[in-house]
Design an enzyme around this catalytic site. Structure first.
Site, PDB file in Angstrom:
ATOM      1  N   SER A  44      43.760  33.961  50.335  1.00 20.10           N
ATOM      2  CA  SER A  44      42.859  34.283  51.446  1.00 20.10           C
ATOM      3  C   SER A  44      43.182  33.341  52.597  1.00 20.10           C
ATOM      4  O   SER A  44      43.791  32.278  52.380  1.00 20.10           O
ATOM      5  CB  SER A  44      41.408  34.048  50.988  1.00 20.10           C
ATOM      6  OG  SER A  44      40.514  34.083  52.091  1.00 20.10           O
ATOM      7  N   TYR A  74      35.025  28.607  46.789  1.00 20.64           N
ATOM      8  CA  TYR A  74      35.952  29.723  47.055  1.00 20.64           C
ATOM      9  C   TYR A  74      37.226  29.208  47.726  1.00 20.64           C
ATOM     10  O   TYR A  74      38.345  29.573  47.339  1.00 20.64           O
ATOM     11  CB  TYR A  74      35.243  30.743  47.945  1.00 20.64           C
ATOM     12  CG  TYR A  74      36.046  31.989  48.244  1.00 20.64           C
ATOM     13  CD1 TYR A  74      36.286  32.943  47.262  1.00 20.64           C
ATOM     14  CD2 TYR A  74      36.564  32.211  49.516  1.00 20.64           C
ATOM     15  CE1 TYR A  74      37.024  34.090  47.538  1.00 20.64           C
ATOM     16  CE2 TYR A  74      37.293  33.356  49.803  1.00 20.64           C
ATOM     17  CZ  TYR A  74      37.519  34.294  48.809  1.00 20.64           C
ATOM     18  OH  TYR A  74      38.247  35.425  49.089  1.00 20.64           O
TER      19      TYR A  74
HETATM   20  N1  LIG Z   1      37.182  41.084  51.578  1.00 20.32           N
HETATM   21  C1  LIG Z   1      37.767  40.084  52.191  1.00 20.32           C
HETATM   22  O1  LIG Z   1      37.486  39.796  53.364  1.00 20.32           O
HETATM   23  C2  LIG Z   1      38.794  39.256  51.469  1.00 20.32           C
HETATM   24  C3  LIG Z   1      39.548  38.344  52.222  1.00 20.32           C
HETATM   25  C4  LIG Z   1      40.500  37.566  51.577  1.00 20.32           C
HETATM   26  C5  LIG Z   1      40.685  37.692  50.211  1.00 20.32           C
HETATM   27  N2  LIG Z   1      39.933  38.582  49.501  1.00 20.32           N
HETATM   28  C6  LIG Z   1      40.183  38.679  48.063  1.00 20.32           C
HETATM   29  O2  LIG Z   1      40.569  40.004  47.765  1.00 20.32           O
HETATM   30  C7  LIG Z   1      40.226  40.295  46.401  1.00 20.32           C
HETATM   31  C8  LIG Z   1      39.445  41.596  46.359  1.00 20.32           C
HETATM   32  O3  LIG Z   1      38.266  41.421  47.101  1.00 20.32           O
HETATM   33  P1  LIG Z   1      37.402  42.645  47.693  1.00 20.32           P
HETATM   34  O4  LIG Z   1      36.844  42.175  48.977  1.00 20.32           O
HETATM   35  O5  LIG Z   1      38.179  43.901  47.628  1.00 20.32           O
HETATM   36  O6  LIG Z   1      36.184  42.638  46.647  1.00 20.32           O
HETATM   37  P2  LIG Z   1      35.475  43.764  45.757  1.00 20.32           P
HETATM   38  O7  LIG Z   1      34.237  43.121  45.257  1.00 20.32           O
HETATM   39  O8  LIG Z   1      35.385  45.049  46.492  1.00 20.32           O
HETATM   40  O9  LIG Z   1      36.506  43.944  44.540  1.00 20.32           O
HETATM   41  C9  LIG Z   1      36.672  42.910  43.602  1.00 20.32           C
HETATM   42  C10 LIG Z   1      37.409  43.448  42.408  1.00 20.32           C
HETATM   43  O10 LIG Z   1      37.605  42.353  41.473  1.00 20.32           O
HETATM   44  C11 LIG Z   1      37.027  42.719  40.227  1.00 20.32           C
HETATM   45  N3  LIG Z   1      36.481  41.537  39.554  1.00 20.32           N
HETATM   46  C12 LIG Z   1      35.562  40.657  40.031  1.00 20.32           C
HETATM   47  N4  LIG Z   1      35.287  39.738  39.090  1.00 20.32           N
HETATM   48  C13 LIG Z   1      36.043  40.049  37.999  1.00 20.32           C
HETATM   49  C14 LIG Z   1      36.193  39.488  36.705  1.00 20.32           C
HETATM   50  N5  LIG Z   1      35.507  38.397  36.318  1.00 20.32           N
HETATM   51  N6  LIG Z   1      37.056  40.081  35.844  1.00 20.32           N
HETATM   52  C15 LIG Z   1      37.750  41.191  36.209  1.00 20.32           C
HETATM   53  N7  LIG Z   1      37.662  41.750  37.418  1.00 20.32           N
HETATM   54  C16 LIG Z   1      36.799  41.196  38.297  1.00 20.32           C
HETATM   55  C17 LIG Z   1      35.950  43.742  40.538  1.00 20.32           C
HETATM   56  O11 LIG Z   1      35.654  44.528  39.389  1.00 20.32           O
HETATM   57  C18 LIG Z   1      36.630  44.531  41.658  1.00 20.32           C
HETATM   58  O12 LIG Z   1      37.525  45.476  41.125  1.00 20.32           O
HETATM   59  C19 LIG Z   1      39.462  39.076  45.884  1.00 20.32           C
HETATM   60  O13 LIG Z   1      40.355  38.228  45.184  1.00 20.32           O
HETATM   61  C20 LIG Z   1      39.003  38.391  47.178  1.00 20.32           C
HETATM   62  O14 LIG Z   1      38.787  37.015  47.006  1.00 20.32           O
HETATM   63  C21 LIG Z   1      38.998  39.369  50.096  1.00 20.32           C
END
Ligand SMILES: NC(=O)c1ccc[n+]([C@@H]2O[C@H](COP(=O)([O-])OP(=O)(O)OC[C@H]3O[C@@H](n4cnc5c(N)ncnc54)[C@H](O)[C@@H]3O)[C@@H](O)[C@H]2O)c1
Length: 254
Positions: free
Chosen positions: A142, A155
């Site tokens: 991230s 985080y």
């Molecule tokens: N949304 C943002 O702005 C952003 C920015 C940078 C990085 N990220 C990263 O991108 C990734 C996806 O985030 P998102 O925003 O799409 O979130 P989201 O909540 O829409 O999706 C998260 C996914 O991870 C899975 N997950 C969560 N905890 C889990 C666990 N303990 N075991 C197995 N699976 C698990 C969920 O089931 C889901 O499929 C994450 O790693 C997040 O940190 C997101």
């Protein structure tokens, strides 16, 4: 994108947000996909939605648990006859001032975002090394792995850890033809961020977009999926041990 047709792609955290958009993108590229997720119902719903696009199946489990990770990786190998690309995407986040973080909350974030990433990456890397035909591993970091946003100490630490895990894996696995890179998205519209911003002032998102993102808007999950697709493709054949920032210019601000 060159070289993605027919590739066997495992996506952890593929049932929602960025991971689900990435599953869709790889299917559109002609790849085969197994996606993971924490909740069985969400995994099943995403697989049902994406099935018309190509060969996709799902497995629910918790990336913190070794047994669940073994089931996910062995299940993907069994379903597709092997794995060529790992999109190591599962993660979680919530806001919490540094002075209020409890040891339990610290452990949960680190366990999902760092231990989970390590467990899935190691299981897939062992498969790729044993098979001896190279492969690609993409770890989700991230912009919070590169800068210290307030109220996200746990985080930020987990995502910073992902970057050094990625570089070390690249150093050790390069000789096996396994390319390893990280993605650093900025603020992306996903269910995770909707849940976080639901607890904040009404105009938080629009003022955040105006004040912190030079392009003036949050990103879309599809724009991160495009980064995953590029890094997995043959067009990125010499990209290794680094990170791709997809943030609308957020990190460029002083
Ligand atoms: N949304 C943002 O702005 C952003 C920015 C940078 C990085 N990220 C990263 O991108 C990734 C996806 O985030 P998102 O925003 O799409 O979130 P989201 O909540 O829409 O999706 C998260 C996914 O991870 C899975 N997950 C969560 N905890 C889990 C666990 N303990 N075991 C197995 N699976 C698990 C969920 O089931 C889901 O499929 C994450 O790693 C997040 O940190 C997101």
């Amino acid at each position: 994108m060159r070289g993605l047709a027919g590739k066997r792609v495992l996506i952890s955290g593929g049932s929602s947000g960025i991971g689900a958009a990435t599953a869709r993108r790889f299917l559109e590229e002609g790849s085969r996909v197994v996606l993971g997720g924490l909740e069985q119902a969400e995994v099943a719903a995403t697989v049902a939605e994406l099935s018309p696009l190509g060969e996709v199946s799902g497995l629910a489990g918790d990336v913190r648990a070794e047994a669940d990770v073994a089931r996910l990786v062995e299940g993907a190998i069994a379903a597709m006859g092997g794995v060529d690309v790992l999109v190591n995407n599962a993660g979680t986040a919530w806001r919490e001032p540094f002075l209020e973080i409890t040891p339990d909350h610290w452990d949960t974030i680190i366990a999902v975002n760092l231990r989970g990433m390590f467990l899935v990456a190691q299981a897939v890397a062992r498969h790729l090394v044993e098979r001896g035909e190279g492969g690609v591993i993409l770890n989700m970091s991230s912009t919070n792995g590169l800068g210290g946003e307030a109220d996200y100490a746990h985080y930020n630490a987990s995502k910073g850890g992902v970057l050094l895990l990625t570089r070390t894996m690249a150093v050790e696995l390069g000789k096996h033809g396994i390319r390893v890179n990280a993605l650093c998205p900025g603020y992306i519209r996903t269910p995770l961020n909707s849940a976080i911003s639901a607890g904040l002032d009404g105009d938080f998102v629009s003022s955040y977009e105006r004040d912190h993102i030079p392009l003036g808007r949050a990103g879309f999950a599809e724009e991160v999926a495009a980064g995953y697709a590029f890094l997995a493709s043959d067009d990125a054949a010499f990209v290794h041990g680094t990170e791709l920032v997809i943030d609308g210019g957020q990190l460029a601000i002083m």
